[in-house]
Design a protein around this motif. Sequence first.
Motif, PDB file in Angstrom:
ATOM      1  N   GLU A   1       0.829  -1.204   0.000  1.00 52.75           N
ATOM      2  CA  GLU A   1       0.000   0.000   0.000  1.00 52.75           C
ATOM      3  C   GLU A   1       0.870   1.263   0.000  1.00 52.75           C
ATOM      4  OE1 GLU A   1      -3.339   2.155   2.802  1.00 52.75           O
ATOM      5  OE2 GLU A   1      -3.058  -0.005   2.956  1.00 52.75           O
ATOM      6  N   ARG A   2       1.912   1.264   0.790  1.00 54.46           N
ATOM      7  CA  ARG A   2       2.830   2.412   0.823  1.00 54.46           C
ATOM      8  C   ARG A   2       3.516   2.601  -0.522  1.00 54.46           C
ATOM      9  NH1 ARG A   2       5.815   1.198   6.364  1.00 54.46           N
ATOM     10  NH2 ARG A   2       4.162   1.811   7.788  1.00 54.46           N
ATOM     11  N   GLN A   3       3.950   1.498  -1.115  1.00 50.24           N
ATOM     12  CA  GLN A   3       4.624   1.585  -2.415  1.00 50.24           C
ATOM     13  C   GLN A   3       3.656   2.097  -3.476  1.00 50.24           C
ATOM     14  OE1 GLN A   3       7.885   1.261  -2.895  1.00 50.24           O
ATOM     15  NE2 GLN A   3       7.524   1.988  -4.952  1.00 50.24           N
ATOM     16  N   ASN A   4       2.410   1.647  -3.442  1.00 52.83           N
ATOM     17  CA  ASN A   4       1.414   2.137  -4.391  1.00 52.83           C
ATOM     18  C   ASN A   4       1.182   3.634  -4.205  1.00 52.83           C
ATOM     19  OD1 ASN A   4       1.080  -0.359  -5.558  1.00 52.83           O
ATOM     20  ND2 ASN A   4      -0.727  -0.883  -4.348  1.00 52.83           N
ATOM     21  N   GLU A   5       1.163   4.070  -2.957  1.00 49.58           N
ATOM     22  CA  GLU A   5       0.990   5.498  -2.670  1.00 49.58           C
ATOM     23  C   GLU A   5       2.192   6.300  -3.181  1.00 49.58           C
ATOM     24  OE1 GLU A   5       0.566   8.198   1.295  1.00 49.58           O
ATOM     25  OE2 GLU A   5      -0.575   6.331   1.237  1.00 49.58           O
ATOM     26  N   ARG A   6       3.395   5.775  -2.959  1.00 49.61           N
ATOM     27  CA  ARG A   6       4.598   6.445  -3.461  1.00 49.61           C
ATOM     28  C   ARG A   6       4.571   6.534  -4.991  1.00 49.61           C
ATOM     29  NH1 ARG A   6       8.041   2.780   0.066  1.00 49.61           N
ATOM     30  NH2 ARG A   6       7.932   3.798   2.082  1.00 49.61           N
ATOM     31  N   ASN A   7       4.165   5.438  -5.637  1.00 48.40           N
ATOM     32  CA  ASN A   7       4.089   5.435  -7.096  1.00 48.40           C
ATOM     33  C   ASN A   7       3.071   6.459  -7.593  1.00 48.40           C
ATOM     34  OD1 ASN A   7       5.989   3.420  -7.192  1.00 48.40           O
ATOM     35  ND2 ASN A   7       4.506   1.769  -7.486  1.00 48.40           N
ATOM     36  N   ALA A   8       1.922   6.548  -6.937  1.00 53.25           N
ATOM     37  CA  ALA A   8       0.908   7.519  -7.329  1.00 53.25           C
ATOM     38  C   ALA A   8       1.425   8.940  -7.147  1.00 53.25           C
ATOM     39  CB  ALA A   8      -0.374   7.303  -6.515  1.00 53.25           C
ATOM     40  N   ASN A   9       2.133   9.198  -6.055  1.00 46.91           N
ATOM     41  CA  ASN A   9       2.711  10.529  -5.822  1.00 46.91           C
ATOM     42  C   ASN A   9       3.758  10.868  -6.870  1.00 46.91           C
ATOM     43  OD1 ASN A   9       1.134  11.056  -3.592  1.00 46.91           O
ATOM     44  ND2 ASN A   9       2.638  10.306  -2.132  1.00 46.91           N
ATOM     45  N   ALA A  10       4.601   9.902  -7.203  1.00 42.59           N
ATOM     46  CA  ALA A  10       5.640  10.138  -8.216  1.00 42.59           C
ATOM     47  C   ALA A  10       5.006  10.407  -9.576  1.00 42.59           C
ATOM     48  CB  ALA A  10       6.576   8.937  -8.295  1.00 42.59           C
ATOM     49  N   LEU A  11       3.962   9.666  -9.909  1.00 42.77           N
ATOM     50  CA  LEU A  11       3.266   9.884 -11.179  1.00 42.77           C
ATOM     51  C   LEU A  11       2.637  11.269 -11.215  1.00 42.77           C
ATOM     52  CD1 LEU A  11       2.300   8.790 -13.874  1.00 42.77           C
ATOM     53  CD2 LEU A  11       0.335   7.813 -12.697  1.00 42.77           C
TER      54      LEU A  11
END
Length: 74
Positions: A23-33
């Motif tokens: 979940e954290r990694q998905n959130e980081r990916n969404a923020n980076a995108l």
Amino acid sequence: MFKTAIITLLAPMLVTGCALDVERQNERNANALHRLEVSLATDKQYKDDAYYASEEYQTAKHANQFIATAYGRK
């Protein structure tokens, strides 16, 4: 016997920990995108602003206005 009990007690914690990491990694990916999209939009806006301020654009705008006036479209 103790190994089985320890594994049984720790297994849900490991699964939950992995789910939280995903979940954290998905959130980081969404923020980076999102940051990338904002950066690209900002770059495009700068390019658009630079074009509209350029001499090339001003000359083309003047020529179009002249032609429109000459043919009575204005």
